[in-house]
Design an enzyme around this catalytic site. Structure first.
Site, PDB file in Angstrom:
ATOM      1  N   GLY A 255      48.347  62.111  11.180  1.00  0.00           N
ATOM      2  CA  GLY A 255      49.258  63.199  11.490  1.00  0.00           C
ATOM      3  C   GLY A 255      48.471  64.358  12.085  1.00  0.00           C
TER       4      GLY A 255
ATOM      5  CD  GLU B  41      18.461  48.470  -3.975  1.00  0.00           C
ATOM      6  OE1 GLU B  41      18.580  49.523  -3.323  1.00  0.00           O
ATOM      7  OE2 GLU B  41      18.421  48.438  -5.224  1.00  0.00           O
TER       8      GLU B  41
ATOM      9  CB  SER C  71      18.338  55.306   0.138  1.00  0.00           C
ATOM     10  OG  SER C  71      18.329  56.701  -0.047  1.00  0.00           O
TER      11      SER C  71
ATOM     12  CE  LYS D 136      18.994  60.095  -1.254  1.00  0.00           C
ATOM     13  NZ  LYS D 136      20.172  59.245  -1.355  1.00  0.00           N
TER      14      LYS D 136
ATOM     15  CB  CYS E  38      16.058  51.360  -4.021  1.00  0.00           C
ATOM     16  SG  CYS E  38      17.154  52.651  -3.350  1.00  0.00           S
TER      17      CYS E  38
ATOM     18  N   GLY F  23      46.375  72.100  13.132  1.00  0.00           N
ATOM     19  CA  GLY F  23      45.382  72.792  12.306  1.00  0.00           C
ATOM     20  C   GLY F  23      43.991  72.208  12.512  1.00  0.00           C
ATOM     21  CB  ILE F  24      40.686  73.624  11.685  1.00  0.00           C
ATOM     22  CG1 ILE F  24      39.218  73.333  11.995  1.00  0.00           C
ATOM     23  CG2 ILE F  24      40.852  73.881  10.201  1.00  0.00           C
ATOM     24  CD1 ILE F  24      38.853  73.606  13.413  1.00  0.00           C
ATOM     25  CG  ASP F  25      41.559  70.718   7.323  1.00  0.00           C
ATOM     26  OD1 ASP F  25      40.368  71.050   7.411  1.00  0.00           O
ATOM     27  OD2 ASP F  25      42.363  71.241   6.535  1.00  0.00           O
ATOM     28  CB  SER F  26      45.004  67.035  11.642  1.00  0.00           C
ATOM     29  OG  SER F  26      45.551  68.122  12.340  1.00  0.00           O
TER      30      SER F  26
ATOM     31  CE  LYS G 121      16.389  49.824  -7.870  1.00  0.00           C
ATOM     32  NZ  LYS G 121      17.735  50.006  -7.236  1.00  0.00           N
TER      33      LYS G 121
END
Lengths: 542, 542
Positions: B286, B46, B175, B181, B149, B290-293, B113
């Site tokens: 940074g 699309e 999409s 999904k 779509c 920790g787990i996120d970084s 469309k």
């Protein structure tokens, strides 16, 4: 028949998302309209119970239920007067942007908006399905046709209301301000009157809501297209008009005013409502001695009073004494408390900390940004500690070309002049000085400088604002191409360079605080640009 | 008849806003499809020429003209194969989201469309008017019906294409991915096949565009509803399928995979395309221990390679030695360069500078925020000096409740895990460690802490993430009310407190960088909330 219909216009300032609060205001105004004004009918703005725009709160089933409950309260607590108010209304077809008419505990009529705006700042097709039928109700023998906001910008809804028997159109609005908007409204209402022969009572919302300011200025237009009544600008009102109008009542309340006045008043109301509706005890800002922060300070003081505003001077090695003097003079002229905190200790600390990483590299904008960000930290620390809202002082020209430091001078909760071109900043400052001198003349005549490097001037990096601003306005507000702007007399290389700066700095604007929209296209919901984009290749190549 | 129709599926990654670039890719793929795959027809996603979503670039007349010019190039430079591509197309009715079919220098068919999505992240009614007519074209004696779509999510467009004679449906898509999904797509295509009896060739876009990631996974479904071919996930492809399908070719390429895999791959592609399409030489972040970084670092390395990623350790007086050790271990495991810059000199400088203002006041989050903002300045200085993109490391749980510092840990250009709940962060980390161990086990088991005050833990301020995340998901992604969430078994006071935190922190999210959307409702264009709002009064009172 029973004599004229007395219609009260309730041009009120609602609070988005608080159906109880808004219902309470409806009840109080309806009773006053009945008891003090002897009105038969009182008309409130569009989506009275949710405020406008409620945005994705409309996707919450509980918000819709709350509005129904609030409508019940109004229904139960008001009698002796017909009430027209707006609310989201769910039926089998979907959710409507609706108006209802309440009379003595009954819903006697309901109307669903036919024309749903889905352009500029509006997303109504995201939430609502369009209505298909006109609604006319009778009040004291007069047949009143209901329409909602966008409906009146198109001939069909008014025509269909007339075909359904209306002798008078009521149009409830949440029509946001931009410069010159009232003239557009009056011209449009004039067209509808010319087509239908019906008088129109146009009731508008007033107040600030994030980036939008609603200016009120409700309008009554008679059957020959004369404005016979106009509500105040940027203020609430509850007033009564009669239908039919008594003879000889035509007035022209819109006296010629400088365009700066409505813009300045819009900025003041936007700041005031942001502060008050969000419950801030006050505001603070960095005062540099430059024109932008001087104007922002004046707006803040006019919005919430000098005792709730604090100015912070944050000089560095590059700050001219003249800047400090002028900033102090501004604070004194407006009666605002100020404090001075030099950024030097923190700036020096960062330079030392980064020395190993930057060895052998020349200073560049990195070091300028560190200074701006040290100021951001100081201001945010004061904001965090004392709860005051930090106002940023950047203008639209800077926002457009990215002449601002993310997390530095862009740090803050609200940006009063972010939709004001730099050349207009000067005009507004002169306008404000015309009321009372609060900005030293020197601030209006010095060449603008960010004072982040020795002898720095804006014009080192940018074209003069008298050239820059019209290019930006054409490129941003009018979607003109480079060719069109060049054809209007601007230098091709300058236009391309400016256009590419605008496109490249979308990432900064995405992280900017909201501010008052005063143009037909601000850097808010009415300009939705990709950050990742190859469109600059077109600008470069054409 | 002429034997089977050979259809090439061009699942490509376009660049928003660059019609020339996209046209060049169309030309190259069309020639390859013709010469290497012997295809008779090649199908692109699309809005091929603008990329998706072009947003307000569509309001620029020059963008529409550029697409016409680019179409001319494709028309002139490709022959011997039919090409289906998407572009915005202006006609008397307005601007359409269109598909055209090119054959040997002629536009032989055009389709507009019919169904324009205007919900979630989609704003198509802002730009386009809907088409009203089906389009069927003949290619080697086969009658192909075109849809775009959203058309395929509704029965009518497919039904009308069949009524117009189609024996095969081609559906071109942009999409975007969210978790699960592809299962939704397959179920929907199955419904269309059941209704029409027609096979469907579903061609999807692939690639990252700001907050959206398109996952590709184009689908060919036969006339009995079997998926007989599926394109790769998160990668480009050019492949050929035949119509009618040779007997016995039905395959089930979608083997059962852990849900973490598609999410992780989406995050990697989102980061890679943001870095590459915006021309960054690399990225930095940074690294706190920790787990996120830790997870963000792994994603960045998987996206652009370890040599283009830099980790910065910025310890303070509150940083545990364990955190430093773990951060160093993560950088070493991923082969990433790192540097260490203590924030103490700048932090101490700010505390001294603010001492006169803060005399007699107890430390609070103000001092915590100063630390986070010192880190923001260091990271932005490195980003400014070396041009690398700063990645922020905040997760969706933090973004939801405002457990993050504006201009501090929220500073950065892109936020890879901003749509990932904290509990999912742990699952993704374990998934990534399952491929190769890159995050020390201790990081996965220590209680999470921001390390901005002595012995601080997230659980001092927030409910445990196992409780917080499901409340947030219900409140944010499913619009559930407090009552509904309580009815599902959560503590009423906790639910109210969490809901109010979400509502109160809208101002922070408004200034957050974009990041990869992986849920049906991220904190991006699909969640548009007012900052100024009284809705929290409903939460408190019900």
């Amino acid at each position: 028949m029973n004599g004229p219909l007395r219609i009260a216009i309730a041009q009120i300032d609602t609070l988005v998302g608080d159906a109880d609060h808004n219902a309470e205001r409806v009840i109080a105004h309806a009773r006053r309209a009945r008891d003090e004004l002897g009105a038969h009918l009182v008309v409130f703005p569009e989506l009275t119970l949710t405020g406008y725009p409620p945005e994705d709160l409309l996707l919450r089933p509980s918000m819709i239920r709350w509005c129904r409950d609030a409508l019940e309260r109004v229904r139960a607590e008001v009698d002796g007067i017909d009430v027209v108010l707006g609310l989201p209304w769910q039926d089998g077809a979907g959710l409507h942007n609706a108006a209802v008419v309440l009379r003595d505990g009954e819903v006697i009529a309901r109307y669903a908006k036919m024309r749903l705006p889905n352009y500029a700042v509006f997303d109504e097709k995201r939430y609502f399905v369009a209505g298909r039928r006109p609604t006319v109700f009778e009040c004291r023998g007069r047949r009143v046709g209901l329409t909602i906001c966008e409906d009146i910008w198109d001939p069909e809804p008014a025509r269909r209301a007339r075909e359904a028997g209306a002798e008078l159109l009521v149009n409830i609005n949440a029509s946001p301000f931009h410069r010159g908007k009232q003239q557009e409204r009056i011209a449009t209402l004039g067209q509808r009157v010319a087509e239908t022969g019906l008088p129109i009572v146009y009731v508008n919302l007033v107040g600030g809501q994030d980036e939008l300011v609603f200016d009120g200025r409700s309008i009554v237009m008679d059957a020959v297209g004369e404005v016979v009544w106009q509500g105040p600008a940027f203020a609430e009102t509850l007033a009564v008009v009669e239908h039919p109008l008594p003879a000889g009542q035509a007035v022209h309340p819109e006296t010629e005013q400088p365009p700066e006045r409505e813009i300045y008043d819009a900025l003041v109301l936007g700041v005031r409502d942001y502060v008050e509706k969000n419950g801030f005890p006050g505001a603070l800002l960095g005062l540099s001695g430059g024109i932008d922060s001087a104007l922002t300070l004046a707006i803040a003081v006019d919005a919430i009073g000098p005792e709730r505003v604090e100015a912070v001077l944050m000089p560095s090695r590059y700050t001219a004494q003249m800047s400090i003097d002028d900033a102090l003079a501004e604070a004194a002229a407006l009666g605002v408390a100020h404090r001075t905190i030099s950024i030097e200790p923190a700036f020096r600390a960062f330079l030392r900390m980064l020395e190993p990483a930057f060895t052998g590299l020349a200073p560049d904008t990195t070091e300028e940004n560190i200074q701006a960000r040290c100021r951001g930290i100081i201001l945010m620390a004061l904001s965090n500690k004392f709860g005051r809202l930090l106002l940023t002082t950047g203008n639209k020209s800077e926002m457009a070309v990215g002449y601002a430091t993310l997390y530095g001078d862009m740090a803050g909760g609200y940006a009063p002049i972010k939709d004001v071109w730099k050349t207009l900043v000067y005009r507004l400052a002169r306008y404000r000085n015309g009321i009372a001198p609060v900005i030293p003349e020197r601030v209006l005549t010095r060449p603008p400088s960010a004072e982040l490097a020795p002898n720095q001037k804006d014009s080192d990096t940018l074209p003069p604002y008298e050239v820059l601003d019209p290019i930006l306005e054409r490129f941003i507000e009018h979607d003109q191409s480079v060719e069109e702007i060049v054809a209007a007399g601007f230098d091709a290389d300058t236009v391309k360079r400016v256009a590419i700066m605008v496109l490249r700095n979308e990432y900064k604007r995405r992280q900017a605080p909201p501010g008052v929209r005063i143009t037909p296209r601000g850097f808010g919901k009415d300009r939705r640009y990709p950050i990742t984009s190859g469109y600059h290749r077109y600008v470069r190549g054409h």
